[in-house]
Motif scaffolding. Structure first.
Motif, PDB file in Angstrom:
ATOM      1  N   PRO A 165      91.985 107.270   4.783  1.00  0.00           N
ATOM      2  CA  PRO A 165      91.499 106.555   5.971  1.00  0.00           C
ATOM      3  C   PRO A 165      91.113 105.109   5.666  1.00  0.00           C
ATOM      4  CG  PRO A 165      89.844 108.110   5.190  1.00  0.00           C
ATOM      5  CD  PRO A 165      91.086 108.392   4.422  1.00  0.00           C
ATOM      6  N   TYR A 198      92.874 102.153   7.770  1.00  0.00           N
ATOM      7  CA  TYR A 198      92.146 101.227   8.646  1.00  0.00           C
ATOM      8  C   TYR A 198      92.411  99.777   8.245  1.00  0.00           C
ATOM      9  CZ  TYR A 198      88.380  98.927  11.156  1.00  0.00           C
ATOM     10  OH  TYR A 198      87.676  98.094  11.981  1.00  0.00           O
ATOM     11  N   TYR A 199      92.349  99.485   6.959  1.00  0.00           N
ATOM     12  CA  TYR A 199      92.591  98.114   6.515  1.00  0.00           C
ATOM     13  C   TYR A 199      94.034  97.689   6.804  1.00  0.00           C
ATOM     14  CZ  TYR A 199      88.167  97.049   4.281  1.00  0.00           C
ATOM     15  OH  TYR A 199      86.848  96.746   4.069  1.00  0.00           O
ATOM     16  N   ASP A 251      95.890  98.515   9.336  1.00  0.00           N
ATOM     17  CA  ASP A 251      96.082  98.232  10.761  1.00  0.00           C
ATOM     18  C   ASP A 251      95.167  97.135  11.294  1.00  0.00           C
ATOM     19  OD1 ASP A 251      98.184  99.885  11.458  1.00  0.00           O
ATOM     20  OD2 ASP A 251      96.908 101.614  11.847  1.00  0.00           O
ATOM     21  N   ASN A 252      94.091  96.823  10.584  1.00  0.00           N
ATOM     22  CA  ASN A 252      93.063  95.970  11.174  1.00  0.00           C
ATOM     23  C   ASN A 252      92.668  94.737  10.362  1.00  0.00           C
ATOM     24  OD1 ASN A 252      91.984  97.627  13.670  1.00  0.00           O
ATOM     25  ND2 ASN A 252      92.315  99.099  12.017  1.00  0.00           N
ATOM     26  N   TYR A 267      86.308 101.283  13.089  1.00  0.00           N
ATOM     27  CA  TYR A 267      86.940 102.426  12.428  1.00  0.00           C
ATOM     28  C   TYR A 267      86.580 103.732  13.131  1.00  0.00           C
ATOM     29  CZ  TYR A 267      87.576 106.043   8.869  1.00  0.00           C
ATOM     30  OH  TYR A 267      87.927 107.195   8.209  1.00  0.00           O
ATOM     31  N   GLN A 314      88.417 104.303  16.547  1.00  0.00           N
ATOM     32  CA  GLN A 314      89.803 104.727  16.373  1.00  0.00           C
ATOM     33  C   GLN A 314      89.883 106.151  15.834  1.00  0.00           C
ATOM     34  OE1 GLN A 314      91.886 101.805  14.045  1.00  0.00           O
ATOM     35  NE2 GLN A 314      91.718 100.225  15.613  1.00  0.00           N
ATOM     36  N   THR A 315      88.974 106.480  14.915  1.00  0.00           N
ATOM     37  CA  THR A 315      88.963 107.837  14.362  1.00  0.00           C
ATOM     38  C   THR A 315      88.689 108.871  15.452  1.00  0.00           C
ATOM     39  OG1 THR A 315      88.192 107.047  12.211  1.00  0.00           O
ATOM     40  CG2 THR A 315      87.806 109.369  12.727  1.00  0.00           C
ATOM     41  N   ILE A 369      98.498 102.040  16.253  1.00  0.00           N
ATOM     42  CA  ILE A 369      97.687 102.125  15.032  1.00  0.00           C
ATOM     43  C   ILE A 369      98.302 103.225  14.149  1.00  0.00           C
ATOM     44  CG2 ILE A 369      95.555 101.162  15.947  1.00  0.00           C
ATOM     45  CD1 ILE A 369      94.571 104.044  16.421  1.00  0.00           C
ATOM     46  N   MET A 428      96.509 104.402  10.939  1.00  0.00           N
ATOM     47  CA  MET A 428      95.336 105.238  11.188  1.00  0.00           C
ATOM     48  C   MET A 428      95.731 106.672  11.515  1.00  0.00           C
ATOM     49  SD  MET A 428      92.292 104.059  10.728  1.00  0.00           S
ATOM     50  CE  MET A 428      91.278 105.105  11.782  1.00  0.00           C
TER      51      MET A 428
END
Length: 472
Positions: free
Chosen positions: A61, A65-66, A68-69, A228, A231-232, A376, A379
């Motif tokens: 994860p 996350y990094y 996509d963001n 994060y 989105q999770t 995403i 993610m």
């Protein structure tokens, strides 16, 4: 446009081939090498798997996350992510095959480092490969074509086990094995380098065409405004995602067992008088090849029958095949046993190769539901890995614990280059009990896991957002 699509397919297949060269060999050999050659203690083996499990839970994860963001240079595009990480991935593949020391503590630390370093790069490149699959095109026909083409490329990579088996004579010539792994690592890096130079997503191509940007000026668009945890929560509350993750966890549990213990089980259940070492080496190397042939063969079927039905058929096979083998055939037929393992592993790997399709649909559905301009993807695939990858550690931990209770630790300490003279050999009764346990695992694992998967997969509903049709 046709030339662009062909170039994208070729670049993606190059990544698949390079990635597969390393992953198939690593998964097949690392348990056997550390158990039979380095004689790792069970306590250190279990500790390494626990730490590996924890690192798996963190890095997937986090990287997702990094990816996509955030806007770090290495994350600028999917292509850059492959280009810069490929040489380190090849290096991580080589770590297990060169022993640091015979000291039990150093052997344990060696495995811990090897697994964590390997999984860091495996996760980073694996996530990127999954994102490329989803983002090269949203067209279902293109994704089926990519699936089939990547399996053709994987035919090449599936020979890594066979090459290593014959080069080392079934690991009897360990130095030859080491030299061959270096050559495989170099070839894999070259293939992934080609992908890193040439593979663009549909979003990259749009920037290049609309803004007249060069490939080096393209930048992956980030969502940026969501945390994060937002989105999770959006992902894990999706019933389709939950259904898929449960199914995928037990698929990975089964695949890891087959990857790590097929050679160990066959060496115990099948003697050299029944089937020669050369024939078994060819068999071990041919199993991955057959898995790819299976996916190539069924890919056209996916245009007429949904992947949900094809995947469900595999679970029915697991249950029925395991029951027939255990109750009606038995362990007295070595060629039938090898045939069963061939079919079981081919179906397990072949079905797993189709799992990018439902995950891509989940990513597309998430983008539409939350009105994103860009999916995403990392993610979605990262959260899947968060829940599924622990199976890679839990499966060998469970099997090693079971086998050692029946004397397997005594057998593995008496094999390898320096057998231990203090180890008492198993009695004939104990040896038969161990073989019976191995045979039960081979047959009943797929029965239990297939039953769970058949139930969990029944909750998955495929929604085609272009036609608004639901396949149940």
């Amino acid at each position: 446009m046709k030339d662009i699509k062909q170039k994208q397919i070729l670049a993606y297949c190059s990544l698949t081939a390079g990635f597969g060269l390393l992953s198939s060999a690593y998964n097949f050999y690392y348990v056997k090498v550390f158990l039979n050659f380095y004689h790792i203690q069970e306590s250190w083996f279990q500790l390494s798997q626990i730490l590996f499990l924890v690192w798996n839970a963190i890095n997937d994860p986090l990287f997702a996350y990094y990816s996509d963001n955030k806007n770090f240079k290495i994350l600028k595009t999917r292509r850059n992510m492959i280009l810069y990480s490929a040489p380190f991935f090849s290096l991580s593949f080589l770590i297990p095959w060169f022993q640091w020391s015979t000291n039990p503590v150093i052997v344990g630390l060696h495995l811990i480092f090897a697994l964590c370093f390997w999984d860091t790069l495996f996760t980073f490149i694996g996530l990127t490969a999954c994102c490329l699959f989803t983002e090269i095109s949203q067209d279902n026909e293109m994704r089926i074509t990519l699936t089939r083409a990547s399996q053709v490329a994987s035919l090449f990579s599936s020979f890594s086990v066979m090459v290593l088996e014959h080069a080392s004579n079934g690991l009897q010539d360990f130095q030859a094995f080491q030299v061959t792994t270096v050559l495989i690592a170099i070839l894999s890096w070259f293939l992934m380098y080609y992908c890193g130079k040439n593979c663009h997503t549909q979003y990259d191509l749009q920037q290049m065409q609309q803004g007249e940007k060069s490939p080096d000026e393209v930048c992956h668009k980030r969502t940026g405004h969501e945390s994060y945890w937002q989105q999770t929560w959006q992902i894990v509350r999706d019933i389709n995602f939950i259904s898929f993750v449960v199914t995928n966890f037990f698929q990975e549990f089964h695949r890891t067992f087959l990857h790590s213990f097929m050679a160990i089980v066959c060496d115990q259940l099948i003697t050299a008088d029944e089937i020669s070492q050369s024939s078994r080496s060819t068999f071990y190397g041919g199993v991955p090849f057959m898995s790819k042939i299976l996916v190539i063969s069924i890919a056209p079927i996916l245009r007429h029958f949904s992947y949900k039905k094809v995947i469900r058929a595999n679970f029915i096979w697991k249950i029925s095949g395991g029951l027939v083998m255990y109750y009606f055939i038995g362990d007295g037929h070595p060629w039938i046993l090898m045939g069963f393992l061939l079919i079981d592993k081919s179906f397990a790997n072949g079905t797993f190769s189709l799992f990018n399709l439902p995950l891509s649909d989940i990513a597309d559905a998430n983008m539409i539901k939350y009105k994103r301009k860009h999916p995403i993807t990392s993610m979605v695939f990262g959260m899947n890995a968060l829940f599924v990858k622990p199976a890679i550690s839990l499966s060998p931990m469970l099997v090693v614990a079971i086998l050692n209770r029946y004397g397997f630790s005594q057998i593995k300490q008496s094999t390898g280059d320096i057998p231990s003279p203090s180890v008492n050999p198993l009695t004939s009764t104990q040896l038969e009990d161990l073989k019976g346990t191995m045979f039960s695992l081979v047959c009943l694992y797929p029965v239990v896991l297939g039953t769970i998967q058949l139930i969990s997969w029944s909750f998955y509903r495929v929604l085609n957002y272009r036609t608004k049709e639901v396949d149940v």
